[in-house]
Design an enzyme around this catalytic site. Structure first.
Site, short mmCIF file in Angstrom:
data_model
loop_
_atom_site.label_atom_id
_atom_site.label_comp_id
_atom_site.label_asym_id
_atom_site.label_seq_id
_atom_site.Cartn_x
_atom_site.Cartn_y
_atom_site.Cartn_z
N ALA A 128 0.84 -1.20 0.00
CA ALA A 128 0.00 0.00 0.00
C ALA A 128 0.87 1.25 0.00
O ALA A 128 0.67 2.17 -0.80
CB ALA A 128 -0.92 -0.01 1.21
N ARG A 156 -6.08 -2.87 10.59
CA ARG A 156 -6.33 -3.00 12.03
C ARG A 156 -5.58 -1.93 12.82
O ARG A 156 -6.06 -1.47 13.85
CB ARG A 156 -5.88 -4.39 12.51
CG ARG A 156 -6.64 -5.52 11.87
CD ARG A 156 -6.02 -6.84 12.24
NE ARG A 156 -4.59 -6.85 11.90
CZ ARG A 156 -3.76 -7.85 12.14
NH1 ARG A 156 -4.21 -8.95 12.71
NH2 ARG A 156 -2.49 -7.78 11.80
N LYS A 259 -2.00 -11.14 -6.07
CA LYS A 259 -1.48 -12.48 -6.01
C LYS A 259 -0.87 -12.74 -4.63
O LYS A 259 -0.52 -11.77 -3.97
CB LYS A 259 -0.44 -12.69 -7.11
CG LYS A 259 0.84 -11.87 -6.94
CD LYS A 259 1.79 -12.14 -8.06
CE LYS A 259 2.95 -12.96 -7.61
NZ LYS A 259 3.99 -12.21 -6.91
N HIS A 351 3.77 -13.76 -13.74
CA HIS A 351 4.35 -12.69 -14.57
C HIS A 351 4.91 -13.22 -15.91
O HIS A 351 4.56 -12.72 -16.98
CB HIS A 351 5.47 -11.96 -13.83
CG HIS A 351 5.06 -11.38 -12.51
ND1 HIS A 351 3.79 -10.92 -12.26
CD2 HIS A 351 5.76 -11.16 -11.37
CE1 HIS A 351 3.73 -10.46 -11.02
NE2 HIS A 351 4.91 -10.60 -10.46
N1 LIG Z 1 4.86 -6.08 -1.02
C1 LIG Z 1 5.03 -6.34 -2.30
O1 LIG Z 1 5.96 -5.88 -2.96
C2 LIG Z 1 4.05 -7.22 -3.01
C3 LIG Z 1 2.95 -7.73 -2.36
N2 LIG Z 1 2.05 -8.50 -3.04
C4 LIG Z 1 0.85 -9.01 -2.38
O2 LIG Z 1 0.09 -7.90 -1.89
C5 LIG Z 1 -0.52 -8.20 -0.66
C6 LIG Z 1 -0.05 -7.21 0.39
O3 LIG Z 1 1.35 -7.27 0.49
P1 LIG Z 1 2.15 -6.50 1.63
O4 LIG Z 1 1.71 -5.09 1.73
O5 LIG Z 1 3.57 -6.79 1.40
O6 LIG Z 1 1.66 -7.27 2.93
P2 LIG Z 1 1.92 -6.95 4.44
O7 LIG Z 1 2.52 -8.15 5.08
O8 LIG Z 1 2.63 -5.66 4.62
O9 LIG Z 1 0.44 -6.86 5.01
C7 LIG Z 1 -0.45 -5.78 4.72
C8 LIG Z 1 -1.24 -5.45 5.96
O10 LIG Z 1 -2.05 -6.56 6.30
C9 LIG Z 1 -2.15 -6.68 7.72
N3 LIG Z 1 -1.67 -8.01 8.10
C10 LIG Z 1 -0.45 -8.53 7.92
N4 LIG Z 1 -0.39 -9.79 8.39
C11 LIG Z 1 -1.60 -10.07 8.87
C12 LIG Z 1 -2.17 -11.21 9.48
N5 LIG Z 1 -1.47 -12.32 9.67
N6 LIG Z 1 -3.45 -11.15 9.86
C13 LIG Z 1 -4.17 -10.04 9.65
N7 LIG Z 1 -3.67 -8.93 9.07
C14 LIG Z 1 -2.41 -8.94 8.69
C15 LIG Z 1 -1.26 -5.61 8.32
O11 LIG Z 1 -2.08 -4.50 8.65
P3 LIG Z 1 -2.71 -4.28 10.08
O12 LIG Z 1 -1.91 -5.04 11.07
O13 LIG Z 1 -2.67 -2.80 10.29
O14 LIG Z 1 -4.09 -4.80 9.95
C16 LIG Z 1 -0.37 -5.22 7.18
O15 LIG Z 1 0.05 -3.87 7.26
C17 LIG Z 1 -0.14 -9.64 -0.36
O16 LIG Z 1 -1.14 -10.48 -0.86
C18 LIG Z 1 1.15 -9.85 -1.15
O17 LIG Z 1 1.35 -11.19 -1.48
C19 LIG Z 1 2.19 -8.75 -4.37
C20 LIG Z 1 3.25 -8.28 -5.08
C21 LIG Z 1 4.29 -7.50 -4.46
O1 LIG Z 2 5.15 -9.90 -7.77
C1 LIG Z 2 6.31 -9.74 -7.44
O2 LIG Z 2 7.03 -8.85 -8.13
C2 LIG Z 2 8.21 -8.30 -7.57
C3 LIG Z 2 8.97 -7.68 -8.71
O3 LIG Z 2 8.22 -6.65 -9.26
P1 LIG Z 2 8.94 -5.45 -10.01
O4 LIG Z 2 7.84 -4.67 -10.59
O5 LIG Z 2 9.74 -4.72 -8.98
O6 LIG Z 2 9.82 -6.06 -11.02
C4 LIG Z 2 9.05 -9.34 -6.86
O7 LIG Z 2 10.11 -8.71 -6.18
C5 LIG Z 2 8.19 -10.08 -5.86
O8 LIG Z 2 8.93 -11.14 -5.29
C6 LIG Z 2 6.96 -10.65 -6.51
O9 LIG Z 2 6.08 -11.12 -5.51
#
Ligand SMILES: NC(=O)C1=CN([C@@H]2O[C@H](COP(=O)(O)OP(=O)(O)OC[C@H]3O[C@@H](n4cnc5c(N)ncnc54)[C@H](OP(=O)(O)O)[C@@H]3O)[C@@H](O)[C@H]2O)C=CC1
Ligand SMILES: O=C1O[C@H](COP(=O)(O)O)[C@@H](O)[C@H](O)[C@H]1O
Length: 602
Positions: A128, A156, A259, A351
């Site tokens: 986010a 949360r 995903k 991808h």
């Molecule tokens: N980060 C990335 O670069 C990428 C992420 N994704 C996908 O996007 C989604 C979000 O990723 P990302 O932001 O990294 O995830 P995070 O692990 O940062 O989780 C997002 C938010 O979800 C809440 N959260 C985390 N773990 C739990 C839990 N076990 N139970 C309940 N709430 C939880 C937390 O918010 P709070 O505690 O405030 O509720 C947290 O800030 C995922 O599905 C990930 O696979 C896909 C591609 C790239």
């Molecule tokens: O979906 C994902 O993509 C990133 C790579 O994305 P990019 O736009 O930075 O090339 C990867 O690092 C991550 O493991 C994967 O979940």
């Protein structure tokens, strides 16, 4: 064709001309979420997004063009399955909006009386902050968001609106090429951002969000987009609560799902079934951000709008195709997630396979989402089942370089010490259809390698006859043409050709015909998330994954993934920062291929 789920659809339906077309239904009433009015396209597409942004947008939708031409006879299409969400929602205690925010019984979408609320579920998280809020700001800055829009963060973590704004403001950036009024625009954008703290499985908390949203919607037709930026294990609860307690009563409700979409065929199908308890397929936007990357979008343009490529695009002229992804950093910080998935699920199954499908598809009937996705799914379904002997896996180990120590994969404390999860994989895939019979499609993806790059390499066959063989420093058959589409970084398309070295002699050399985006275009390339967010607001599904595409993608990889796990295949270890396992070269050599990203002249 875009659709509108609408509680006020009855009033609209009564305005429709009765039609004798077999696809149209003229009898009223047609209200309810299980029946929708098919409109020429989303009204917001024409009324909400501003001209400066719209003029730069593609017009891929034939219906959109027709509507602009004034030929807009809408048809009513009943949706096959009854939506169980409607029944559940009907049984819930009513959450009546405050008096001033009551939604009018009728609406006229010509009057621009609609609003879009984008809720980022998991607003406190990495994705986010890193991608979604910055992309929304960039869209706002480019005047691409509807006039009436609101952004909500939901998670949360306890936070006030002001704290959310402070958090977001740290990651918003201005375009390098367009900085004017940027600070002012940021302030205006942040004023439109609000926060609601709640649990992901609480109907009540989402009902509170619903009330806040209604307050901002001010009685306009409300369209709502939920971006699920949360770990996959809580997708379902969040979808259920958002649908039951906070979906729009009179506009559309869409959900972007990140995903991983499951981890194999069964879990993916279970997720789809579960999502469909609360949503129709056309409300689900499965995001694969690689489809939003500029050069991936350009793939079809390059091929279908240039006469010189399409005639060569087959087994007759193409020797092999390579899809390469590498990152020069490990899984640090994401080890907990990654260990359950591995590189094949993280990168290849989505991808790289999506790029392959776009690359290899037949010419679609039109640029409409369904036509393109139909062609992609045909490619995926024509693929030969992947065998274990055509896959090699690797895992990075620690490495010392220049006095610095780079940690191995299993040194991450969130990863089990004995983990066999691959951080690198290479695979040879085949499409058993007339166009691609026998052409190896080689994929390679890895973390903690020497470079960060994503590219498509198309190696052409040798020139028959070999007329210039004697004039070339190397065997001319090896110096075949190669088209490289560099997705990132330094976006470029270049074609390796053989040419004469200038001078009186006759010596041949290899050169690149080079389209380097940074040199050709002054404008900064938008982030993939910008394009995809805008598409989801506009109801454009072309770059999102349909469920049958997803099934086909999982069918290809699931047997091999199971075999790797059951046989506990030990990955080939490679040093952090290296070019990856040697096994990848043996795999390529088996099909008489040399990876194009090696050697001096890449
Ligand atoms: N980060 C990335 O670069 C990428 C992420 N994704 C996908 O996007 C989604 C979000 O990723 P990302 O932001 O990294 O995830 P995070 O692990 O940062 O989780 C997002 C938010 O979800 C809440 N959260 C985390 N773990 C739990 C839990 N076990 N139970 C309940 N709430 C939880 C937390 O918010 P709070 O505690 O405030 O509720 C947290 O800030 C995922 O599905 C990930 O696979 C896909 C591609 C790239
Ligand atoms: O979906 C994902 O993509 C990133 C790579 O994305 P990019 O736009 O930075 O090339 C990867 O690092 C991550 O493991 C994967 O979940």
């Amino acid at each position: 064709m875009a659709t509108l789920s609408s509680a006020s659809c009855f009033s609209y339906a009564t305005q429709l001309p009765s039609s004798s077309s077999p696809n149209s239904v003229s009898q009223a009433p047609i209200c309810g979420h299980n029946q929708r009015i098919a409109l020429p396209s989303d009204p917001q597409r024409f009324h909400s997004a501003k001209i400066s942004c719209q003029s730069n947008r593609r017009s891929s939708n034939r219906n959109a063009v027709r509507m602009q031409d004034g030929d807009a006879a809408p048809a009513i299409t009943p949706v096959e399955n009854e939506n169980p969400f409607k029944k559940l929602k009907d049984n819930l205690p009513p959450t009546s909006p405050p008096e001033e925010t009551k939604v009018p019984a009728q609406f006229d979408f010509n009057q621009n009386e609609s609003t879009v609320t984008i809720t980022v579920v998991g607003a406190s998280g990495d994705l986010a902050k890193k991608k979604i809020f910055p992309a929304l700001f960039a869209l706002y800055y480019e005047d691409c968001l509807p006039e009436h829009f609101t952004v909500f963060g939901y998670a949360r973590t306890k936070m006030a609106d002001a704290e959310l704004r402070t958090m977001i403001s740290k990651t918003l950036t201005c375009r390098i090429d367009k900085r004017e009024n940027c600070g002012e625009k940021m302030d205006q954008f942040l004023e439109r951002c609000f926060y609601h703290s709640g649990q992901y499985d609480s109907l009540e908390n989402f009902a509170e969000l619903d009330r806040k949203m209604k307050g901002h919607e001010g009685g306009r037709v409300s369209n709502r987009l939920f971006y699920l930026s949360i770990p996959p294990n809580i997708f379902m609860e969040a979808v259920k609560c958002a649908s039951l307690s906070a979906s729009s009563g009179n506009g559309w409700t869409r959900v972007i799902v990140e995903k991983p979409f499951g981890r194999d065929s069964e879990s993916s199908a279970a997720l789809t079934r579960a999502l469909k308890q609360y949503l129709q397929e056309d409300q689900i936007f499965r995001i694969d951000h690689y489809l939003g990357k500029e050069l991936v979008e350009n793939l079809s343009v390059l091929r279908f709008s240039n006469l010189i490529f399409e005639p060569l695009w087959s087994r007759q002229y193409i020797r092999n195709v390579q899809l390469i992804f590498s990152e020069d950093f490990g899984t640090e910080g994401r080890g907990g997630y990654f260990d359950n998935y591995g590189i094949i699920r993280d990168i290849m199954q989505n991808h790289l396979l999506q790029i392959l499908a776009l690359f290899a598809m037949e010419t679609p009937v039109s640029l409409d989402a369904e036509d393109i996705r139909n062609e992609k799914v045909k490619v995926l379904r024509s693929m030969r089942p992947l065998k274990l002997e055509d896959v090699i896996v690797g895992q990075y180990k620690s490495h010392n370089k220049g006095g610095a120590t780079y940690p191995g994969y299993t040194e991450d404390e969130t990863v089990p010490k004995d983990s066999l999860t691959p951080t690198f994989a290479a695979a040879a895939l085949f499409i058993d259809n007339a166009r691609w019979d026998g052409v190896p499609f080689l994929m390679k993806a890895g973390k903690a390698l020497h470079d960060k790059i994503a590219e498509i390499r198309v190696q052409f066959r040798h020139v028959p006859g070999n007329l210039y063989n004697r004039n070339f420093g190397t065997v001319l058959d090896k110096a075949t043409n190669e088209l490289v589409i560099r997705v990132q970084p330094d976006e470029a398309i270049y074609l390796k050709i053989n040419n004469k070295v200038p001078g009186l002699g006759m010596r041949l050399d290899r050169s690149n015909l080079n389209l380097l985006y940074a040199a050709r275009y002054k404008k900064e390339i938008p982030d993939a998330y910008e394009r995809l967010l805008l598409d989801s607001i506009e109801g454009e599904r072309r770059l999102f994954i349909r469920s049958d595409e997803l099934d086909a993608a999982w069918s290809l990889f699931t047997p091999v993934l199971k075999e790797l796990e059951v046989k506990k295949v030990i990955p080939e270890y490679y040093p952090y920062g290296s070019r990856g396992p040697v096994g990848a070269h043996y795999l390529a050599a088996k099909y008489n291929v040399r990876w194009g990203d090696l050697g001096s002249q890449q």
